[in-house]
Scaffold this active site. Structure first.
Site, PDB file in Angstrom:
ATOM      1  N   MET A 285       5.953   7.121   1.185  1.00 58.65           N
ATOM      2  CA  MET A 285       4.863   6.472   0.463  1.00 58.65           C
ATOM      3  C   MET A 285       3.630   6.430   1.339  1.00 58.65           C
ATOM      4  O   MET A 285       3.693   6.104   2.526  1.00 58.65           O
ATOM      5  CB  MET A 285       5.270   5.050   0.063  1.00 58.65           C
ATOM      6  CG  MET A 285       4.190   4.288  -0.687  1.00 58.65           C
ATOM      7  SD  MET A 285       3.804   5.055  -2.291  1.00 58.65           S
ATOM      8  CE  MET A 285       2.188   4.357  -2.599  1.00 58.65           C
ATOM      9  N   GLU A 319       2.081  13.102   2.347  1.00 54.49           N
ATOM     10  CA  GLU A 319       1.581  11.731   2.463  1.00 54.49           C
ATOM     11  C   GLU A 319       0.221  11.698   3.152  1.00 54.49           C
ATOM     12  O   GLU A 319      -0.643  10.871   2.820  1.00 54.49           O
ATOM     13  CB  GLU A 319       2.579  10.856   3.218  1.00 54.49           C
ATOM     14  CG  GLU A 319       3.984  10.836   2.631  1.00 54.49           C
ATOM     15  CD  GLU A 319       4.021  10.541   1.143  1.00 54.49           C
ATOM     16  OE1 GLU A 319       3.168   9.774   0.659  1.00 54.49           O
ATOM     17  OE2 GLU A 319       4.900  11.081   0.450  1.00 54.49           O
ATOM     18  N   HIS A 322      -2.625  12.287   0.870  1.00 53.11           N
ATOM     19  CA  HIS A 322      -2.950  11.088   0.093  1.00 53.11           C
ATOM     20  C   HIS A 322      -3.992  10.198   0.772  1.00 53.11           C
ATOM     21  O   HIS A 322      -4.624   9.381   0.096  1.00 53.11           O
ATOM     22  CB  HIS A 322      -1.687  10.250  -0.097  1.00 53.11           C
ATOM     23  CG  HIS A 322      -0.861  10.623  -1.272  1.00 53.11           C
ATOM     24  ND1 HIS A 322      -1.379  10.734  -2.543  1.00 53.11           N
ATOM     25  CD2 HIS A 322       0.479  10.872  -1.385  1.00 53.11           C
ATOM     26  CE1 HIS A 322      -0.395  11.050  -3.383  1.00 53.11           C
ATOM     27  NE2 HIS A 322       0.732  11.138  -2.707  1.00 53.11           N
ATOM     28  N   GLU A 341      -0.982  12.575  -7.026  1.00 53.74           N
ATOM     29  CA  GLU A 341       0.316  13.191  -6.718  1.00 53.74           C
ATOM     30  C   GLU A 341       0.293  14.714  -6.808  1.00 53.74           C
ATOM     31  O   GLU A 341       0.867  15.403  -5.968  1.00 53.74           O
ATOM     32  CB  GLU A 341       1.402  12.616  -7.627  1.00 53.74           C
ATOM     33  CG  GLU A 341       1.692  11.142  -7.400  1.00 53.74           C
ATOM     34  CD  GLU A 341       2.102  10.816  -5.972  1.00 53.74           C
ATOM     35  OE1 GLU A 341       2.433  11.735  -5.192  1.00 53.74           O
ATOM     36  OE2 GLU A 341       2.091   9.627  -5.614  1.00 53.74           O
TER      37      GLU A 341
END
Length: 876
Positions: A285, A319, A322, A341
């Site tokens: 995450m 990740e 992101h 995503e």
């Protein structure tokens, strides 16, 4: 567990009336290592402007002690999900008034991986904490406006043990003594620096005696300034012997180099911690400054293949992508979940291929990620990449193969369509225009259109706003040994409307000729396919190819069919092709044909036996052998399955013994034998002899993961005593041993044990996420459907109770894990008449108002069973 579902309309109403400035979140974790304590004190102060006198904060906690609004204590109005706020200051002329609200309460420690998860390591009894909030579980830990577009600057204050790591998104600003517990443990109060504007779902804290490896990434800026980012990689103490933190940090540095150069926007989050945590529901995450990873997947306590290392590297870079796509610029609502995503999936793979040793990263993307997308996109529940998400429960369901892998595949197509330089230029402008804010589809398209000069409205409508997968088929018309015509045809239907749809494809057609024993590419034709039928004029007059590969180089997203001549060439020479990506495209085409009941399962298994032994790419080898096992156990007709299974496993043993000692291929074949022997008594005996040392395979290390895989299959064949499993548990001191032990115990082929597993999962709401998976893994062993058939009515009767009594994560694991599998057709029976899809459809008909997330799971599992049954009708 009943939780109030935040609606999109409610979130939009708050967005129209609120502007959040700051949060101060204080968590008292000083007693977290006392497992008898179910809750922790939490205090939130949020400053915001409002143009409405009433609103609500999300807080899914057991109790609220106190609410203060603008300096005055007010009556607590908390329904277990929301804290109602009244009497807010509203400025004149519709201008928001400045409000400060404080909420004090108790949050509950989690065992589901949602909210603040608490874990006691069975190896050394140490306690570890971490949070996971996406999409809407920050409310389990602190009161807030838990939706992505209401960003605020967070100051996190943690009180905890002085000998623990206490971590949040930002570096520590101050650390002071907080006294001493009655047992003598020293406590500290640690204040973390304020974050830049941040969405609630990507805030994060972690605490515990984590082991730390440190470094610093430095990079000069264009103005001569030096950017310094502290790096850390952390894991539990019991994993230190297996933790390759330096390699993880090396990947992190390489990724930061890549994104710094290509995004031209300095890393904005101060520090970069990567923490590997237990019982994690996801792979990872993207919490900025404190990225969480599943330690069971990425800290290799047993032997790991190159493919596993590539996957970890890809995840690290996914990740990291992101930090810009999702954290810096965030979707306004979950309809545009793909805006983060899909981009992270694409950019993670691109960075992996260009910045690390894994230059072939697009091969496993084709084999693994696109296979996930192809599967998801053919379910009745498929949806457009830009989805309609009316509430947060629907959002959680849409973290799926469409949002991630199909979106990434379509972005790869977009990059081919507009050009890579233009794509990155558009991304850079997107960051400059929308840093620290929230966006929608139009904002991105504006930036990409300006950079590329292309009108992307039509492209967006056809690729992002329709659903379903198209099929590309070549037809070769030959005369006198040369190509007279090569025609490509595409067929696609929008799954949402049922209407035909013609999507634009930028793709490569590869023409291959058999030269000696190898298929060699003789022509590469790149083209735009914009109609349902396209003549490849460049191929006219060329020698007739032995193999035509539509979508060679894997630029577009579609199922590919092989013409008869190409299928024959693939049967004989697939493994001779030099490009692993081309082989991945062909393996994908063959597997989709098998799943669609066009290629018999037995034929697919034979292709795997013929060509997998010569497959040099370990990711492809693992992928196709796993598909072969599915073909055997689900898609092969029941009457011929035993013979197909034994032939396949004989080949597996042969290749295990022939593989290079200690190689990744050897490990893959060993794992296939471990799982396959669960349905073959003869091969279970082979596994037994390996475990006991009566047989040996040179170079094969029987480490904990492989030993438990062998033992679970032996249990499924009733070839090992429970006392032997208990002895293995005592010998294996890794933290996964208790979970693996439970899965093995539930695997025995005994009806009474299946009933116990079913009852435990349905009734015991205290099970952790990993234990639910362990029980259901054993319960649903292949070849044991007859033992659980009597429980099918009980399963459907229990569904609503399961959903209502647990969080969505735990409920989903139970619903999926207990769904009746292993269905076989009786002679003359139609797939739709089989008892399992009949029972599933009856439940759906009788429960039209059941929660949407639950209905979706049942619809999808019914479809998987029907697909397998239809494949069983296809015989060679």
């Amino acid at each position: 567990m009943s939780t109030r579902n935040l609606l999109r309309s409610e979130a939009q109403h708050r967005s129209e009336h609120l502007r959040v400035a700051t949060y101060e979140v204080e968590l008292d974790l000083s007693g977290a290592d006392d497992l008898a304590r179910a809750t922790f004190p939490t205090r939130t102060t949020v400053a915001f402007a409002a143009t409405t006198p009433e609103t609500f904060l999300d807080f899914l906690g057991p109790v609220v002690h106190r609410v203060e609004v603008n300096g005055t204590d007010v009556e607590v109005e908390h329904d277990g999900n929301r804290v109602q706020l009244r009497g807010l200051l509203v400025g004149g002329d519709g201008v928001g008034g400045d409000n400060v609200v404080t909420v004090e309460g108790e949050g509950a420690y989690s065992r589901s991986g949602e909210g603040l998860h608490r874990y006691q390591d069975p190896v050394d009894d140490e306690v570890y904490l971490y949070t996971h909030f996406e999409p809407t579980d920050a409310r389990r830990v602190f009161a807030g406006f838990d939706q992505p577009d209401l960003k605020g600057r967070f100051t996190v204050v943690l009180t905890g043990r002085a000998d623990w790591e206490l971590l949040a998104n930002q570096p520590v600003a101050s650390r002071d003594s907080a006294g001493t517990r009655v047992d003598g443990v020293q406590l500290v109060r640690q204040v973390h620096a304020p974050t830049p504007p941040l969405s609630t779902y990507i805030t994060c804290v972690a605490a515990g005696p984590y082991h730390r490896v440190e470094d610093v990434w430095r990079r000069g800026g264009p103005d001569g300034t030096q950017l310094e980012v502290p790096l850390a990689a952390l894991c539990r103490r019991s994993l230190v012997g297996s933790f390759d933190g330096e390699r993880i940090l090396d990947t992190t540095r390489r990724g930061l180099d890549f994104f710094h150069e290509h995004y031209d926007f300095p890393y904005p989050w101060g520090k970069y911690d990567s923490i590997f945590v237990p019982e994690y529901n996801l792979g990872a995450m993207e919490n900025p400054g404190l990225v969480t990873f599943r330690d069971a997947g990425y800290v290799f306590q047993s032997a790991a293949t190159r493919s596993q290392h590539e996957l970890r590297s890809n995840t690290i870079l996914h990740e990291m992508a992101h930090m810009w796509f999702g954290d810096l610029v965030t979707p306004r609502w979950w309809d545009d979940l793909w805006l983060k995503e899909s981009f992270a999936d694409y950019m993670g793979t691109e960075a992996n291929a260009r910045a690390t040793e894994f230059t072939d990263a697009w091969t496993p993307f084709c084999a693994r990620r696109k296979a996930w997308a192809y599967l998801q996109d053919q379910l009745p529940t498929t949806h457009p990449i830009v989805a309609d998400i009316p509430d947060v429960e629907a959002a959680k369901q849409n973290f799926d193969g469409i949002t991630y892998a199909k979106g990434a595949s379509v972005l790869k197509q977009l990059v081919a369509y507009v050009g890579k330089d233009e794509f990155f230029a558009g991304a850079r402008q997107y960051f400059r225009d929308h840093a620290y804010s929230s966006t929608g589809l139009a904002d991105l398209l504006t930036a990409l259109e300006a950079a590329s000069g292309r009108d992307l409205g039509g492209w967006s409508r056809l690729w992002l706003q329709t659903a379903g997968i198209g099929t590309l088929t070549p037809e070769v018309v030959e005369r006198d040994g040369v190509v007279e015509r090569l025609v490509l045809r595409q067929e696609a239907v929008d799954a949402m409307t049922g209407e035909p749809v013609t999507r634009p494809h930028r793709l490569v057609v590869g023409l291959y000729a058999l030269q000696g024993d190898s298929l060699e590419r003789t022509s590469r034709i790149e083209l735009d396919l914009t109609t349902d039928e396209h003549e490849v004029t460049e191929a006219a007059g060329l020698p007739v190819p032995d193999l035509v590969v539509v979508n060679d180089d894997d630029l577009t997203y579609a199922k590919v069919r092989l013409d008869d001549r190409s299928l024959a060439a693939a049967r004989g020479h697939l493994s001779s092709i030099g490009s692993s990506l081309t082989r991945a495209v062909l393996w994908s085409a063959l597997w989709n044909s098998c799943r669609d009941a066009e290629l018999p399962a037995e034929d697919y298994v034979r292709l795997v036996l013929d060509h997998a032994p010569r497959e040099e790419d370990v990711a492809l080898l693992a992928n196709v052998t796993a598909n072969a096992q599915t073909a055997v156990e689900a898609y092969a007709p029941a009457s011929s399955r035993p013979a197909i299974r034994e032939a396949f496993l004989d080949g597996v043993v042969r290749e295990l013994e022939a593989a290079e000692p200690g190689s990744g291929a050897q490990l893959v074949w060993a794992r296939v034998l471990a799982s396959g022997s669960a349905t073959s008594l003869r091969h279970a005996d082979r596994v037994r002899s390996l475990l006991e040392g009566a047989a040996e395979v040179e170079g094969l290390a029987l480490d904990p993961e492989l030993r438990w895989a062998f033992l679970q299959s032996l249990a499924a064949q009733d070839r090992v005593a429970p006392s032997e499993l208990d002895a293995e548990l005592q010998q294996d001191r890794t933290s996964l041993a208790p979970v693996r032990h439970r899965a093995a115990l539930a695997s025995y082929p005994r009806a009474e044990l299946k009933r116990e597993a079913f009852r435990t999962v349905v009734e015991d709401t205290s099970l952790t996420n990993d234990l639910v998976s362990a029980w259901t893994t054993g319960y649903a062993q292949p070849g044991q459907a007859a033992l659980t058939a009597e429980l099918v009515p009980a399963y459907f009767a229990a569904l609503e109770g399961i959903w209502d009594s647990r969080s969505q994560e735990l409920a989903s694991r139970a619903v999926l894990g207990l769904f009746p599998r292993g269905a076989d057709l009786e002679p003359g029976q139609e797939p739709e008449a089989h008892p399992v899809p009949v029972a599933a459809q009856a439940w759906l008909d009788e429960h039209p108002s059941a929660p949407g997330g639950l209905r979706r799971l049942v619809i999808e599992q019914r479809d998987h069973v029907l697909r397998a049954l239809r494949a069983q009708t296809r015989r060679g």
